[in-house]
Design an enzyme around this catalytic site. Structure first.
Site, PDB file in Angstrom:
ATOM      1  N   ASN A   1       0.870  -1.183   0.000  1.00 54.93           N
ATOM      2  CA  ASN A   1       0.000   0.000   0.000  1.00 54.93           C
ATOM      3  C   ASN A   1       0.903   1.229   0.000  1.00 54.93           C
ATOM      4  O   ASN A   1       1.499   1.565   1.013  1.00 54.93           O
ATOM      5  CB  ASN A   1      -0.889  -0.022   1.251  1.00 54.93           C
ATOM      6  CG  ASN A   1      -1.736   1.233   1.364  1.00 54.93           C
ATOM      7  OD1 ASN A   1      -1.770   2.071   0.458  1.00 54.93           O
ATOM      8  ND2 ASN A   1      -2.428   1.364   2.498  1.00 54.93           N
ATOM      9  N   TRP A   2       1.007   1.860  -1.159  1.00 55.73           N
ATOM     10  CA  TRP A   2       1.944   2.987  -1.294  1.00 55.73           C
ATOM     11  C   TRP A   2       1.410   4.263  -0.654  1.00 55.73           C
ATOM     12  O   TRP A   2       2.141   5.251  -0.561  1.00 55.73           O
ATOM     13  CB  TRP A   2       2.236   3.251  -2.771  1.00 55.73           C
ATOM     14  CG  TRP A   2       2.950   2.137  -3.481  1.00 55.73           C
ATOM     15  CD1 TRP A   2       3.286   0.902  -2.984  1.00 55.73           C
ATOM     16  CD2 TRP A   2       3.420   2.153  -4.838  1.00 55.73           C
ATOM     17  NE1 TRP A   2       3.928   0.154  -3.952  1.00 55.73           N
ATOM     18  CE2 TRP A   2       4.024   0.904  -5.099  1.00 55.73           C
ATOM     19  CE3 TRP A   2       3.388   3.103  -5.854  1.00 55.73           C
ATOM     20  CZ2 TRP A   2       4.591   0.574  -6.326  1.00 55.73           C
ATOM     21  CZ3 TRP A   2       3.949   2.781  -7.086  1.00 55.73           C
ATOM     22  CH2 TRP A   2       4.548   1.535  -7.313  1.00 55.73           C
ATOM     23  N   LYS A   3       0.159   4.262  -0.281  1.00 57.19           N
ATOM     24  CA  LYS A   3      -0.468   5.457   0.315  1.00 57.19           C
ATOM     25  C   LYS A   3      -0.243   6.668  -0.599  1.00 57.19           C
ATOM     26  O   LYS A   3      -0.245   6.520  -1.812  1.00 57.19           O
ATOM     27  CB  LYS A   3       0.026   5.658   1.748  1.00 57.19           C
ATOM     28  CG  LYS A   3      -0.138   4.361   2.578  1.00 57.19           C
ATOM     29  CD  LYS A   3       0.042   4.532   4.038  1.00 57.19           C
ATOM     30  CE  LYS A   3      -0.151   3.180   4.743  1.00 57.19           C
ATOM     31  NZ  LYS A   3      -0.056   3.266   6.190  1.00 57.19           N
TER      32      LYS A   3
ATOM     33  N   HIS B   1      -9.430   1.095   4.901  1.00 62.18           N
ATOM     34  CA  HIS B   1      -8.162   1.300   5.609  1.00 62.18           C
ATOM     35  C   HIS B   1      -8.389   2.235   6.793  1.00 62.18           C
ATOM     36  O   HIS B   1      -9.215   3.154   6.713  1.00 62.18           O
ATOM     37  CB  HIS B   1      -7.116   1.891   4.645  1.00 62.18           C
ATOM     38  CG  HIS B   1      -5.739   1.853   5.223  1.00 62.18           C
ATOM     39  ND1 HIS B   1      -5.303   2.791   6.132  1.00 62.18           N
ATOM     40  CD2 HIS B   1      -4.725   0.972   5.060  1.00 62.18           C
ATOM     41  CE1 HIS B   1      -4.067   2.474   6.492  1.00 62.18           C
ATOM     42  NE2 HIS B   1      -3.689   1.386   5.853  1.00 62.18           N
TER      43      HIS B   1
ATOM     44  N   GLU C   1      -6.802   4.659   7.848  1.00 59.29           N
ATOM     45  CA  GLU C   1      -6.611   6.082   7.534  1.00 59.29           C
ATOM     46  C   GLU C   1      -7.861   6.652   6.864  1.00 59.29           C
ATOM     47  O   GLU C   1      -8.207   7.817   7.077  1.00 59.29           O
ATOM     48  CB  GLU C   1      -5.361   6.255   6.657  1.00 59.29           C
ATOM     49  CG  GLU C   1      -4.089   6.033   7.485  1.00 59.29           C
ATOM     50  CD  GLU C   1      -2.910   5.454   6.731  1.00 59.29           C
ATOM     51  OE1 GLU C   1      -2.884   5.494   5.494  1.00 59.29           O
ATOM     52  OE2 GLU C   1      -1.991   4.924   7.407  1.00 59.29           O
TER      53      GLU C   1
ATOM     54  N   GLU D   1      -5.110  -4.883  10.520  1.00 55.82           N
ATOM     55  CA  GLU D   1      -4.085  -3.857  10.703  1.00 55.82           C
ATOM     56  C   GLU D   1      -4.343  -3.118  12.018  1.00 55.82           C
ATOM     57  O   GLU D   1      -5.168  -2.191  12.056  1.00 55.82           O
ATOM     58  CB  GLU D   1      -4.129  -2.856   9.546  1.00 55.82           C
ATOM     59  CG  GLU D   1      -3.833  -3.465   8.198  1.00 55.82           C
ATOM     60  CD  GLU D   1      -3.280  -2.440   7.213  1.00 55.82           C
ATOM     61  OE1 GLU D   1      -2.250  -2.723   6.610  1.00 55.82           O
ATOM     62  OE2 GLU D   1      -3.857  -1.343   7.084  1.00 55.82           O
TER      63      GLU D   1
ATOM     64  N   GLY E   1       2.754   2.492  10.766  1.00 58.85           N
ATOM     65  CA  GLY E   1       3.682   3.608  10.611  1.00 58.85           C
ATOM     66  C   GLY E   1       4.365   4.014  11.913  1.00 58.85           C
ATOM     67  O   GLY E   1       5.013   5.052  11.985  1.00 58.85           O
TER      68      GLY E   1
ATOM     69  N   SER F   1       3.712  -1.969  10.338  1.00 56.66           N
ATOM     70  CA  SER F   1       5.162  -2.033  10.551  1.00 56.66           C
ATOM     71  C   SER F   1       5.742  -3.413  10.236  1.00 56.66           C
ATOM     72  O   SER F   1       6.668  -3.869  10.919  1.00 56.66           O
ATOM     73  CB  SER F   1       5.531  -1.585  11.972  1.00 56.66           C
ATOM     74  OG  SER F   1       5.161  -0.230  12.171  1.00 56.66           O
TER      75      SER F   1
ATOM     76  N   GLY G   1       3.006  -1.082   4.255  1.00 51.19           N
ATOM     77  CA  GLY G   1       3.024   0.344   3.952  1.00 51.19           C
ATOM     78  C   GLY G   1       4.436   0.808   3.627  1.00 51.19           C
ATOM     79  O   GLY G   1       4.949   0.605   2.515  1.00 51.19           O
ATOM     80  N   GLY G   2       5.100   1.420   4.594  1.00 50.67           N
ATOM     81  CA  GLY G   2       6.409   2.045   4.374  1.00 50.67           C
ATOM     82  C   GLY G   2       7.411   1.154   3.656  1.00 50.67           C
ATOM     83  O   GLY G   2       8.110   1.598   2.734  1.00 50.67           O
TER      84      GLY G   2
HETATM   85  P1  13P Z   1       3.199   0.478   7.651  1.00 50.98           P
HETATM   86  O1  13P Z   1       3.716  -0.821   7.070  1.00 50.98           O
HETATM   87  O2  13P Z   1       3.901   1.697   7.139  1.00 50.98           O
HETATM   88  O3  13P Z   1       3.088   0.418   9.139  1.00 50.98           O
HETATM   89  O4  13P Z   1       1.675   0.621   7.092  1.00 50.98           O
HETATM   90  C1  13P Z   1       0.820  -0.462   7.171  1.00 50.98           C
HETATM   91  C2  13P Z   1      -0.403  -0.128   6.407  1.00 50.98           C
HETATM   92  O5  13P Z   1      -1.140   0.762   6.766  1.00 50.98           O
HETATM   93  C3  13P Z   1      -0.661  -0.884   5.166  1.00 50.98           C
HETATM   94  O6  13P Z   1      -1.935  -0.647   4.681  1.00 50.98           O
END
Ligand code: 13P
Length: 257
Positions: free
Chosen positions: A9-11, A98, A100, A170, A176, A216, A237-238
């Site tokens: 997930n590149w956000k 998600h 967010e 999640e 994050g 994470s 994510g990251g």
């Molecule tokens: P991180 O891997 O950056 O913690 O993000 C997880 C995430 O929200 C994937 O959708």
């Protein structure tokens, strides 16, 4: 059938040029040997989806997801993108619910249910996210929170429709933050999720559901997380923004074979 999946997930990251460079690097480095049985998905921002999809058009085992969709097909919803539009550019999947989106865009379980329906109606795989915030975990409410999210957004589906869904657990406190759920915490919740799916539908459907962990997840902890029997991969994510890190996480899924 239960699939093993690593999805990135590149956000809100990567311009078109950066996105194309990243998928080209992934495509080149992700050999069949490294990929093993993993289904690999990238979820870039809307605006770069067409370019990413066409870069991966030939000789690629990487699927493409959007990060969200609107529940309606078309109309006066300024700034939104429908599942139908995503299907038209040949996206494969869409992340829905998600944390967010729940937190910053106030998406409710009912909104998310409607988005899941739109995805399924347009033959996109819904990657449905659920998870508790820190206060809920501290209060011992995490099981109830997750159960309610799943009940209110997924359990209206028929067996046939539910079998299209991928679930991602999640925990919001792990996203994050660098703080990961322990393998035991992840397994506990994943087994719980599979259990409520079995109660609602049946054991076969529960056993066939892919349940991913996100929060994470990194090259250093992916293998221990994925080694759990109810963890079928990760939503990253990251660490999905760098080809080598993402590929190392894909490789960690070999613990399943
Ligand atoms: P991180 O891997 O950056 O913690 O993000 C997880 C995430 O929200 C994937 O959708």
């Amino acid at each position: 059938m239960r699939y093993f999946i690593v999805a990135g997930n590149w956000k809100m990251n990567k311009t078109v040029d950066e996105a194309v460079a990243l998928v080209e690097e992934l495509n080149q480095k992700l050999t069949p040997e490294l990929q093993g049985e993993a289904n690999v998905i990238v979820a870039p921002p809307y605006v770069v989806l067409p370019q990413v999809i066409s870069s991966l058009w030939e000789n690629s085992n990487i699927s493409v997801a959007a990060q969200n969709c609107h529940q309606n097909e078309s109309g006066a919803y300024t700034g939104e993108v429908s599942a139908q539009m995503l299907k038209a550019i040949e996206a494969d999947a869409v992340i829905i619910g998600h944390s967010e989106r729940r937190e910053y865009f106030k998406e409710s379980n009912a909104d998310i249910a409607a988005k899941v329906d739109a995805a399924i109606a347009n033959e996109l795989v819904p990657i449905f996210c659920c998870g508790e915030v820190l206060e809920e975990r501290k209060a011992g409410e995490h099981f109830n929170v997750i159960k309610t999210q799943i009940e209110e957004s997924l359990f209206h589906l028929t067996e046939g429709a539910f079998s299209k869904v991928v679930v991602a657990y999640e925990p919001v406190w792990a996203i994050g933050t660098g703080e990961t759920a322990t393998p035991e915490q992840a397994q506990e919740i994943h087994a719980f999720i599979r259990g409520i799916i079995a109660e609602q539908y049946n054991q076969q459907i529960a056993d066939d559901t892919s349940i991913l962990y996100g929060g994470s997840c990194k090259p250093g902890n992916a293998k221990d997380l994925f080694a759990n029997p109810d963890v079928d991969g990760g939503l990253i994510g990251g660490a999905s923004l760098k080809a080598d890190d993402f590929i190392a996480i894909v490789e960690a899924l070999k613990v399943k074979s």
